[in-house]
Design an enzyme around this catalytic site. Structure first.
Site, PDB file in Angstrom:
ATOM      1  N   ILE A  80       0.809  -1.178   0.142  1.00 50.61           N
ATOM      2  CA  ILE A  80      -0.256  -0.086   0.099  1.00 50.61           C
ATOM      3  C   ILE A  80       0.785   1.323   0.145  1.00 50.61           C
ATOM      4  O   ILE A  80       0.269   2.493  -0.670  1.00 50.61           O
ATOM      5  CB  ILE A  80      -0.976  -0.182   1.185  1.00 50.61           C
ATOM      6  CG1 ILE A  80      -2.104   0.831   0.865  1.00 50.61           C
ATOM      7  CG2 ILE A  80      -0.178   0.185   2.527  1.00 50.61           C
ATOM      8  CD1 ILE A  80      -3.410   0.665   1.914  1.00 50.61           C
ATOM      9  N   VAL A 118       3.934  -6.052  10.464  1.00 54.75           N
ATOM     10  CA  VAL A 118       2.765  -6.877  10.555  1.00 54.75           C
ATOM     11  C   VAL A 118       3.137  -8.348  10.802  1.00 54.75           C
ATOM     12  O   VAL A 118       4.184  -9.014   9.869  1.00 54.75           O
ATOM     13  CB  VAL A 118       2.180  -6.835   9.108  1.00 54.75           C
ATOM     14  CG1 VAL A 118       0.977  -7.772   8.825  1.00 54.75           C
ATOM     15  CG2 VAL A 118       1.745  -5.571   8.379  1.00 54.75           C
ATOM     16  N   HIS A 121       5.872 -12.150   5.326  1.00 54.83           N
ATOM     17  CA  HIS A 121       5.664 -11.510   4.106  1.00 54.83           C
ATOM     18  C   HIS A 121       7.052 -11.264   3.604  1.00 54.83           C
ATOM     19  O   HIS A 121       7.827 -10.801   4.362  1.00 54.83           O
ATOM     20  CB  HIS A 121       4.827 -10.201   4.031  1.00 54.83           C
ATOM     21  CG  HIS A 121       5.253  -9.294   5.148  1.00 54.83           C
ATOM     22  ND1 HIS A 121       4.913  -9.436   6.418  1.00 54.83           N
ATOM     23  CD2 HIS A 121       5.873  -7.969   5.058  1.00 54.83           C
ATOM     24  CE1 HIS A 121       5.473  -8.262   7.076  1.00 54.83           C
ATOM     25  NE2 HIS A 121       6.174  -7.871   6.260  1.00 54.83           N
ATOM     26  N   HIS A 129       8.918  -8.901   0.769  1.00 55.66           N
ATOM     27  CA  HIS A 129       8.785  -7.827   0.052  1.00 55.66           C
ATOM     28  C   HIS A 129       9.894  -8.160  -1.197  1.00 55.66           C
ATOM     29  O   HIS A 129      10.698  -8.656  -1.114  1.00 55.66           O
ATOM     30  CB  HIS A 129       9.647  -6.398   0.663  1.00 55.66           C
ATOM     31  CG  HIS A 129       8.947  -5.926   1.903  1.00 55.66           C
ATOM     32  ND1 HIS A 129       8.104  -5.098   2.221  1.00 55.66           N
ATOM     33  CD2 HIS A 129       9.044  -6.915   3.210  1.00 55.66           C
ATOM     34  CE1 HIS A 129       7.787  -4.935   3.383  1.00 55.66           C
ATOM     35  NE2 HIS A 129       8.148  -5.756   4.121  1.00 55.66           N
TER      36      HIS A 129
END
Ligand code: 5GP
Length: 122
Positions: free
Chosen positions: A36, A102, A106, A108
């Site tokens: 985002i 978070v 994940h 990136h």
């Protein structure tokens, strides 16, 4: 280290469809979507659908099928986004020192501009 997964983290909400995302690729066990707040022209996050806090948690406890799917999804996203030509960086932050915001694994994938050295002195 025993990890406790927080079901209310933002990526869990994305996986449940409670928050929209710009999906790049979805597979049986993985989801890739655009960050985002992109920090490079290409900035894609790849997450497993399973409840894993960070990479070592995933590497220790995920099934072979999840690990295979996740690795192949990262490869497919790199191919789809054409990042190999100009070079790219993959980052998986973990925990406090890694400044992980978070708490759902994940990776990136960043590309499209010179990304500088890997780490800067604090
Ligand atoms: P971390 O610091 O945990 O490695 O990175 C978390 C990343 O998630 C950040 O780059 C941040 O911009 C991204 N992010 C946070 N909230 C959302 C969201 O609701 N949607 C998307 N697509 N990315 C998010």
């Amino acid at each position: 280290m025993a990890y406790t997964y927080d079901d209310e983290n933002i990526f869990a909400k994305i996986l449940r469809g409670e928050i929209p995302n710009q999906t790049v690729l979805e597979t049986d066990h993985s989801l890739a979507f655009r960050d985002i707040y992109p920090q490079a022209p290409t900035h894609v996050l790849v997450i497993p659908k399973g409840k894993y806090v960070c990479y070592d948690h995933f590497a220790q406890e995920a099934t072979d099928a999840e690990i295979l799917d996740y690795t192949r999804t990262i490869g497919e996203v790199c191919k789809m986004e054409g990042v190999a030509d100009g070079g790219f960086r993959m980052i998986a932050n973990a925990g406090e020192a890694g400044v992980q915001e978070v708490p759902h694994l994940h990776v990136h994938i960043l590309a499209g501009r010179p990304l500088g050295r890997m780490l800067q002195k604090a």
